[in-house]
Design a protein around this motif. Structure first.
Motif, mmCIF file in Angstrom:
data_model
loop_
_atom_site.group_PDB
_atom_site.id
_atom_site.type_symbol
_atom_site.label_atom_id
_atom_site.label_comp_id
_atom_site.label_asym_id
_atom_site.label_seq_id
_atom_site.Cartn_x
_atom_site.Cartn_y
_atom_site.Cartn_z
ATOM 1 N N VAL A 81 5.568 23.025 34.707
ATOM 2 C CA VAL A 81 5.232 24.429 34.471
ATOM 3 C C VAL A 81 4.233 24.479 33.327
ATOM 4 N N ARG A 82 3.121 25.188 33.548
ATOM 5 C CA ARG A 82 2.071 25.297 32.530
ATOM 6 C C ARG A 82 1.788 26.759 32.215
ATOM 7 N N SER A 83 1.590 27.009 30.939
ATOM 8 C CA SER A 83 1.132 28.315 30.471
ATOM 9 C C SER A 83 0.284 28.046 29.239
ATOM 10 N N GLY A 84 -1.015 28.133 29.396
ATOM 11 C CA GLY A 84 -1.912 27.796 28.293
ATOM 12 C C GLY A 84 -1.712 26.346 27.885
ATOM 13 N N LEU A 85 -1.431 26.116 26.596
ATOM 14 C CA LEU A 85 -1.206 24.760 26.101
ATOM 15 C C LEU A 85 0.218 24.269 26.301
ATOM 16 N N LEU A 86 1.113 25.171 26.672
ATOM 17 C CA LEU A 86 2.512 24.808 26.887
ATOM 18 C C LEU A 86 2.668 24.127 28.242
ATOM 19 N N VAL A 87 3.271 22.933 28.236
ATOM 20 C CA VAL A 87 3.545 22.192 29.461
ATOM 21 C C VAL A 87 5.009 21.760 29.421
ATOM 22 N N LEU A 88 5.762 22.155 30.452
ATOM 23 C CA LEU A 88 7.180 21.814 30.548
ATOM 24 C C LEU A 88 7.408 21.007 31.815
ATOM 25 N N ASP A 89 8.167 19.929 31.705
ATOM 26 C CA ASP A 89 8.465 19.065 32.847
ATOM 27 C C ASP A 89 9.967 19.029 33.080
ATOM 28 N N PHE A 90 10.349 19.170 34.357
ATOM 29 C CA PHE A 90 11.755 19.174 34.744
ATOM 30 C C PHE A 90 11.946 18.379 36.022
ATOM 31 N N ARG A 91 13.201 18.031 36.290
ATOM 32 C CA ARG A 91 13.556 17.509 37.604
ATOM 33 C C ARG A 91 14.410 18.576 38.277
ATOM 34 N N ALA A 92 14.228 18.690 39.579
ATOM 35 C CA ALA A 92 14.952 19.689 40.364
ATOM 36 C C ALA A 92 14.970 19.223 41.806
ATOM 37 N N THR A 93 15.815 19.843 42.611
ATOM 38 C CA THR A 93 15.724 19.552 44.030
ATOM 39 C C THR A 93 14.458 20.225 44.548
ATOM 40 N N LEU A 94 13.980 19.758 45.664
ATOM 41 C CA LEU A 94 12.778 20.344 46.248
ATOM 42 C C LEU A 94 13.001 21.823 46.559
ATOM 43 N N ALA A 95 14.178 22.181 47.040
ATOM 44 C CA ALA A 95 14.482 23.581 47.339
ATOM 45 C C ALA A 95 14.448 24.426 46.067
ATOM 46 N N GLN A 96 15.056 23.929 44.988
ATOM 47 C CA GLN A 96 15.053 24.663 43.721
ATOM 48 C C GLN A 96 13.630 24.840 43.209
ATOM 49 N N ALA A 97 12.835 23.787 43.259
ATOM 50 C CA ALA A 97 11.459 23.856 42.771
ATOM 51 C C ALA A 97 10.642 24.850 43.586
ATOM 52 N N ARG A 98 10.786 24.824 44.899
ATOM 53 C CA ARG A 98 10.041 25.768 45.745
ATOM 54 C C ARG A 98 10.462 27.209 45.475
ATOM 55 N N ASN A 99 11.768 27.437 45.300
ATOM 56 C CA ASN A 99 12.244 28.787 44.991
ATOM 57 C C ASN A 99 11.728 29.254 43.634
#
Length: 69
Positions: A17-35
């Motif tokens: 997830v990116r917003s300007g200079l903020l970058v966040l990385d996560f693990r999720a199921t494909l369904a969760q990520a798509r939702n």
């Protein structure tokens, strides 16, 4: 379907997830990520997210991941 081969939607992926200079990385199921991506499109035009297969166990889980099932 065996436990060794979960459904495609339950496969783990890397969510960035990116917003300007903020970058966040996560693990999720494909369904969760798509939702999450679908909801993000309605929340904020300045935030962007991508899904890929570069997942590792040291990535934190998507916060409140069950909300995205």
């Amino acid at each position: 379907m065996s436990a060794r081969h979960p459904p495609e939607s339950h496969r783990l992926c890397h969510l960035r997830v990116r917003s300007g200079l903020l970058v966040l990385d996560f693990r999720a199921t494909l369904a969760q990520a798509r939702n999450f991506l679908a909801a993000l499109d309605t929340w904020s035009p300045t935030m962007h997210a991508t899904i890929d297969n570069d997942v590792s166990p040291d990535l934190p889980a998507l916060p409140c991941s069950s909300l995205w099932d």
